[in-house]
Design a protein around this motif. Structure first.
Motif, PDB file in Angstrom:
ATOM      1  N   GLU A 151       0.839  -1.201   0.000  1.00  0.00           N
ATOM      2  CA  GLU A 151       0.000   0.000   0.000  1.00  0.00           C
ATOM      3  C   GLU A 151       0.874   1.251   0.000  1.00  0.00           C
ATOM      4  O   GLU A 151       0.614   2.225  -0.700  1.00  0.00           O
ATOM      5  CB  GLU A 151      -0.918  -0.006   1.227  1.00  0.00           C
ATOM      6  CG  GLU A 151      -1.843  -1.209   1.324  1.00  0.00           C
ATOM      7  CD  GLU A 151      -2.912  -1.187   0.261  1.00  0.00           C
ATOM      8  OE1 GLU A 151      -3.542  -0.130   0.068  1.00  0.00           O
ATOM      9  OE2 GLU A 151      -3.114  -2.231  -0.395  1.00  0.00           O
ATOM     10  N   LEU A 152       1.937   1.204   0.782  1.00  0.00           N
ATOM     11  CA  LEU A 152       2.840   2.357   0.842  1.00  0.00           C
ATOM     12  C   LEU A 152       3.590   2.552  -0.463  1.00  0.00           C
ATOM     13  O   LEU A 152       3.886   3.682  -0.860  1.00  0.00           O
ATOM     14  CB  LEU A 152       3.838   2.165   1.994  1.00  0.00           C
ATOM     15  CG  LEU A 152       3.258   2.160   3.408  1.00  0.00           C
ATOM     16  CD1 LEU A 152       4.348   1.834   4.418  1.00  0.00           C
ATOM     17  CD2 LEU A 152       2.610   3.490   3.729  1.00  0.00           C
ATOM     18  N   SER A 153       3.896   1.441  -1.140  1.00  0.00           N
ATOM     19  CA  SER A 153       4.687   1.555  -2.357  1.00  0.00           C
ATOM     20  C   SER A 153       3.937   2.276  -3.478  1.00  0.00           C
ATOM     21  O   SER A 153       4.544   2.754  -4.433  1.00  0.00           O
ATOM     22  CB  SER A 153       5.118   0.162  -2.847  1.00  0.00           C
ATOM     23  OG  SER A 153       4.024  -0.569  -3.365  1.00  0.00           O
ATOM     24  N   LEU A 154       2.618   2.343  -3.361  1.00  0.00           N
ATOM     25  CA  LEU A 154       1.826   3.016  -4.392  1.00  0.00           C
ATOM     26  C   LEU A 154       1.819   4.540  -4.241  1.00  0.00           C
ATOM     27  O   LEU A 154       1.371   5.247  -5.129  1.00  0.00           O
ATOM     28  CB  LEU A 154       0.381   2.495  -4.348  1.00  0.00           C
ATOM     29  CG  LEU A 154       0.205   1.004  -4.677  1.00  0.00           C
ATOM     30  CD1 LEU A 154      -1.239   0.580  -4.455  1.00  0.00           C
ATOM     31  CD2 LEU A 154       0.625   0.702  -6.103  1.00  0.00           C
ATOM     32  N   LEU A 155       2.317   4.997  -3.104  1.00  0.00           N
ATOM     33  CA  LEU A 155       2.351   6.440  -2.870  1.00  0.00           C
ATOM     34  C   LEU A 155       3.563   7.047  -3.566  1.00  0.00           C
ATOM     35  O   LEU A 155       4.664   6.507  -3.516  1.00  0.00           O
ATOM     36  CB  LEU A 155       2.423   6.723  -1.365  1.00  0.00           C
ATOM     37  CG  LEU A 155       1.261   6.193  -0.528  1.00  0.00           C
ATOM     38  CD1 LEU A 155       1.510   6.457   0.951  1.00  0.00           C
ATOM     39  CD2 LEU A 155      -0.062   6.818  -0.960  1.00  0.00           C
ATOM     40  N   ASP A 156       3.356   8.179  -4.202  1.00  0.00           N
ATOM     41  CA  ASP A 156       4.419   8.874  -4.926  1.00  0.00           C
ATOM     42  C   ASP A 156       4.784  10.142  -4.163  1.00  0.00           C
ATOM     43  O   ASP A 156       4.041  11.136  -4.179  1.00  0.00           O
ATOM     44  CB  ASP A 156       3.955   9.209  -6.343  1.00  0.00           C
ATOM     45  CG  ASP A 156       5.072   9.795  -7.199  1.00  0.00           C
ATOM     46  OD1 ASP A 156       6.165  10.076  -6.654  1.00  0.00           O
ATOM     47  OD2 ASP A 156       4.855   9.970  -8.410  1.00  0.00           O
ATOM     48  N   GLU A 162       1.981  15.623  -0.788  1.00  0.00           N
ATOM     49  CA  GLU A 162       2.188  15.244   0.593  1.00  0.00           C
ATOM     50  C   GLU A 162       1.692  13.811   0.842  1.00  0.00           C
ATOM     51  O   GLU A 162       0.689  13.382   0.274  1.00  0.00           O
ATOM     52  CB  GLU A 162       1.437  16.210   1.521  1.00  0.00           C
ATOM     53  CG  GLU A 162       1.994  17.615   1.532  1.00  0.00           C
ATOM     54  CD  GLU A 162       3.379  17.673   2.150  1.00  0.00           C
ATOM     55  OE1 GLU A 162       3.640  16.897   3.095  1.00  0.00           O
ATOM     56  OE2 GLU A 162       4.197  18.493   1.682  1.00  0.00           O
ATOM     57  N   ILE A 163       2.405  13.131   1.687  1.00  0.00           N
ATOM     58  CA  ILE A 163       1.976  11.789   2.099  1.00  0.00           C
ATOM     59  C   ILE A 163       0.977  11.944   3.240  1.00  0.00           C
ATOM     60  O   ILE A 163       1.238  12.678   4.207  1.00  0.00           O
ATOM     61  CB  ILE A 163       3.185  10.947   2.552  1.00  0.00           C
ATOM     62  CG1 ILE A 163       4.166  10.770   1.402  1.00  0.00           C
ATOM     63  CG2 ILE A 163       2.717   9.595   3.081  1.00  0.00           C
ATOM     64  CD1 ILE A 163       3.602  10.073   0.203  1.00  0.00           C
ATOM     65  N   PRO A 164      -0.193  11.307   3.149  1.00  0.00           N
ATOM     66  CA  PRO A 164      -1.179  11.451   4.233  1.00  0.00           C
ATOM     67  C   PRO A 164      -0.635  10.923   5.561  1.00  0.00           C
ATOM     68  O   PRO A 164       0.012   9.879   5.612  1.00  0.00           O
ATOM     69  CB  PRO A 164      -2.369  10.617   3.744  1.00  0.00           C
ATOM     70  CG  PRO A 164      -1.805   9.693   2.715  1.00  0.00           C
ATOM     71  CD  PRO A 164      -0.664  10.425   2.084  1.00  0.00           C
ATOM     72  N   THR A 165      -0.884  11.626   6.585  1.00  0.00           N
ATOM     73  CA  THR A 165      -0.400  11.241   7.913  1.00  0.00           C
ATOM     74  C   THR A 165      -1.524  10.856   8.860  1.00  0.00           C
ATOM     75  O   THR A 165      -1.290  10.582  10.035  1.00  0.00           O
ATOM     76  CB  THR A 165       0.399  12.404   8.533  1.00  0.00           C
ATOM     77  OG1 THR A 165      -0.443  13.565   8.616  1.00  0.00           O
ATOM     78  CG2 THR A 165       1.628  12.718   7.709  1.00  0.00           C
ATOM     79  N   ASP A 166      -2.750  10.848   8.351  1.00  0.00           N
ATOM     80  CA  ASP A 166      -3.889  10.536   9.211  1.00  0.00           C
ATOM     81  C   ASP A 166      -4.331   9.079   9.094  1.00  0.00           C
ATOM     82  O   ASP A 166      -5.394   8.712   9.592  1.00  0.00           O
ATOM     83  CB  ASP A 166      -5.063  11.457   8.882  1.00  0.00           C
ATOM     84  CG  ASP A 166      -5.491  11.342   7.419  1.00  0.00           C
ATOM     85  OD1 ASP A 166      -4.722  10.762   6.626  1.00  0.00           O
ATOM     86  OD2 ASP A 166      -6.590  11.833   7.081  1.00  0.00           O
ATOM     87  N   VAL A 167      -3.534   8.269   8.390  1.00  0.00           N
ATOM     88  CA  VAL A 167      -3.850   6.849   8.243  1.00  0.00           C
ATOM     89  C   VAL A 167      -3.175   6.090   9.367  1.00  0.00           C
ATOM     90  O   VAL A 167      -1.963   6.183   9.554  1.00  0.00           O
ATOM     91  CB  VAL A 167      -3.382   6.305   6.880  1.00  0.00           C
ATOM     92  CG1 VAL A 167      -3.712   4.817   6.769  1.00  0.00           C
ATOM     93  CG2 VAL A 167      -4.045   7.088   5.755  1.00  0.00           C
ATOM     94  N   GLY A 168      -3.937   5.345  10.117  1.00  0.00           N
ATOM     95  CA  GLY A 168      -3.390   4.618  11.253  1.00  0.00           C
ATOM     96  C   GLY A 168      -2.669   3.353  10.858  1.00  0.00           C
ATOM     97  O   GLY A 168      -2.464   3.045   9.684  1.00  0.00           O
TER      98      GLY A 168
END
Length: 528
Positions: free
Chosen positions: A453-458, A463-469
């Motif tokens: 899931e993290l690898s799909l973030l560019d 900005e990378i979301p920081t509200d995901v637990g």
């Protein structure tokens, strides 16, 4: 069935006949891609060579042997520690590799003196080992070193040593499969029949084509021992050199990997009259069928059914837990050899995944025929793929996971596709009932690993979301499951030990059933 020409191979149009797409109701005679042929110039194959097939696949799993390559050190390094062929003698064959280390000067002036020195030094360095296999490489084959004559000379000088020579240079076949054949025939020609074993049971087998990847053999041996069957030798996982010299005294050859070891089974049938019985240790139903086949040969059906019932009751709830979460996931089955047909239908039937592609790097037409027959309609079947074709297939098929080797697997990870090591396993063993649950667990862990899931973030686009637990695999796998599945009262995750193999090495079994009379000098009376 239409042939498939990859876009990346349009400049190599011959590649078209090496890939097909399985159509609805098509006859296999029109479905097979070309196979077991020389790699087409211009394409970069992922194959190994014939030397690799002899040493890496067949020879090296022998546990009490110095495995020495007569050639450049790079040859032996490439086949060292890249598969997890464990053994019960502290993994001697994994810890050490040996090479004569040929240089350019040896190609010019000969390397037999170098080989003699290497053989003696190896024996002196490991006095506890007095058996050796010497593997020919391209370099030593091209200059014509007479390894057999040198080995015979050293054995005359040192009767305590026994040396086996394998003439299987890298160019000895289109792929490593040629090396499988060469070492099979060389072993039965040179070593089988030179030792007489102690027969302890009325039921004696050779377990052939089993290489003890991460302990597969220990699980399989456990089932056979519980049935009262003596495993005379295993060809070659955790196999002892001298036990394998006594293969001619078995009642039955039980064959697991037909692609790598059917040759020696066929020769033992012709020369010694030992029948061959093919089994498959992957999957609940296939494992049960394997034990029933062996049991029927010896009249041990009751014992087999006891084991099947016990193992089924213990492990079925755990397999069902994973099956519910793997349903309809897409996988590419790219293991290289016979696993494409060992796994193609059973992972679909017992784990619910869909096989969208099969390939083989060194298999023959029969392997591809069985693989295509057992996978789903629409699957892409490829012979001897190159890296670019694999990448294009991933883009086209969008699989959830790939079962393959480390080299293509690491490439798949770069395009965010998880893979499992089909050659050496991730967290095996994978055979037998418990092993099959471990396989399902590894597939589940790969597909639902939160890292993907993290690898799909560019990070370059915003900005990378920081509200995901915090996210776990089960949070990802269970989000859309109905309550009755998610909270099933009997199904559960794998509950076995991290190391399920070591206890089997020390397990005690009842005495073998033995009614043939006293065993003397390895002789036995015919079975009733």
């Amino acid at each position: 069935m239409p042939y498939h020409l990859f876009k990346c191979s349009e400049t190599i149009p011959e590649r078209e006949k090496h890939a097909v797409i399985k159509g609805e109701g098509e006859d296999l005679t029109s479905a097979l891609p070309l196979g077991y042929l020389n790699t087409i110039p211009g394409t970069l194959s992922e194959r190994g060579c014939a030397y690799c097939g002899a040493k890496h696949v067949i020879g090296t799993p022998m546990k009490d042997v110095i495995h020495l390559s007569h050639g450049p050190v790079g040859c032996t390094y490439d086949t060292w520690q890249t598969k997890r062929y464990i053994s019960d003698n502290d993994n001697f064959q994994l810890k050490y590799t040996f090479a004569s280390d040929m240089k350019e000067k040896h190609v010019v002036f000969g390397a037999e003196d170098l080989l003699r020195k290497s053989i003696l030094e190896a024996f002196e360095a490991h006095p506890e080992i007095d058996r050796m296999t010497i593997y020919q490489t391209c370099a030593s084959a091209l200059i014509g070193d007479d390894m057999e004559a040198l080995a015979a000379e050293i054995m005359d000088e040192h009767p305590e040593y026994d040396i086996f020579v394998v003439n299987s240079p890298g160019f000895g076949g289109p792929s490593q499969s040629g090396g499988h054949h060469k070492i099979n025939i060389a072993w039965v020609n040179d070593k089988v029949g030179t030792v007489e074993p102690e027969i302890k049971s009325d039921y004696v087998i050779n377990y052939v084509g089993e290489y003890n990847i991460q302990g597969d053999q220990f699980l399989m041996h456990d089932y056979f021992r519980r049935m009262g069957i003596q495993i005379l030798s295993t060809f070659t996982g955790n196999g002892s050199y001298d036990d394998l010299r006594a293969m001619h005294k078995a009642d039955l050859n039980v064959l697991e990997c037909a692609r790598s070891a059917e040759y020696i089974c066929n020769e033992l049938r012709v020369r010694y009259g030992i029948p061959r019985l093919d089994i498959d240790g992957f999957g609940f139903e296939t494992m049960a069928g394997a034990l029933r086949k062996v049991a029927m040969f010896f009249g041990l059906e009751d014992k087999a059914e006891e084991i099947i019932a016990e193992e089924e009751a213990r492990w079925r709830p755990e397999l069902e837990w994973y099956r519910a979460r793997l349903q309809d996931k897409k996988v590419c089955l790219w293991p290289g050899g016979s696993k494409l047909w060992h796994w193609a239908n059973v992972i679909h039937e017992e784990m619910g995944v869909n096989v969208v592609s099969v390939y083989t790097k060194f298999g023959h037409q029969g392997d591809m025929e069985k693989g295509i027959a057992r996978c789903e309609t629409g699957a892409l079947a490829i012979d001897d793929p190159n890296e670019l074709e694999g990448m294009e297939a991933i883009e086209m098929l969008e699989p959830d996971c790939i079962f393959t080797g480390k080299r293509p697997g690491e490439v798949a990870k770069k395009v965010r596709t998880p893979y499992l090591n089909a050659h050496a396993y991730h967290n095996g063993p994978w055979k037998g009932w418990e092993g099959w649950v471990r396989f399902a667990r590894d597939i589940y862990n790969a597909i639902y690993n939160p890292i993907h899931e993290l690898s799909l973030l560019d990070i370059s686009t915003g900005e990378i979301p920081t509200d995901v637990g915090f996210v776990t695999r089960q949070m990802l796998s269970d989000v859309n499951l109905p309550d009755e599945i998610r909270n099933h009262p009997e199904w559960r995750e794998y509950t076995g030990d991290y190391d399920c193999v070591t206890p089997l090495m020390d397990r005690e079994y009842p005495d073998y059933p033995f009614t043939r009379g006293e065993a003397s000098d390895g002789e036995k009376e015919p079975a009733a």
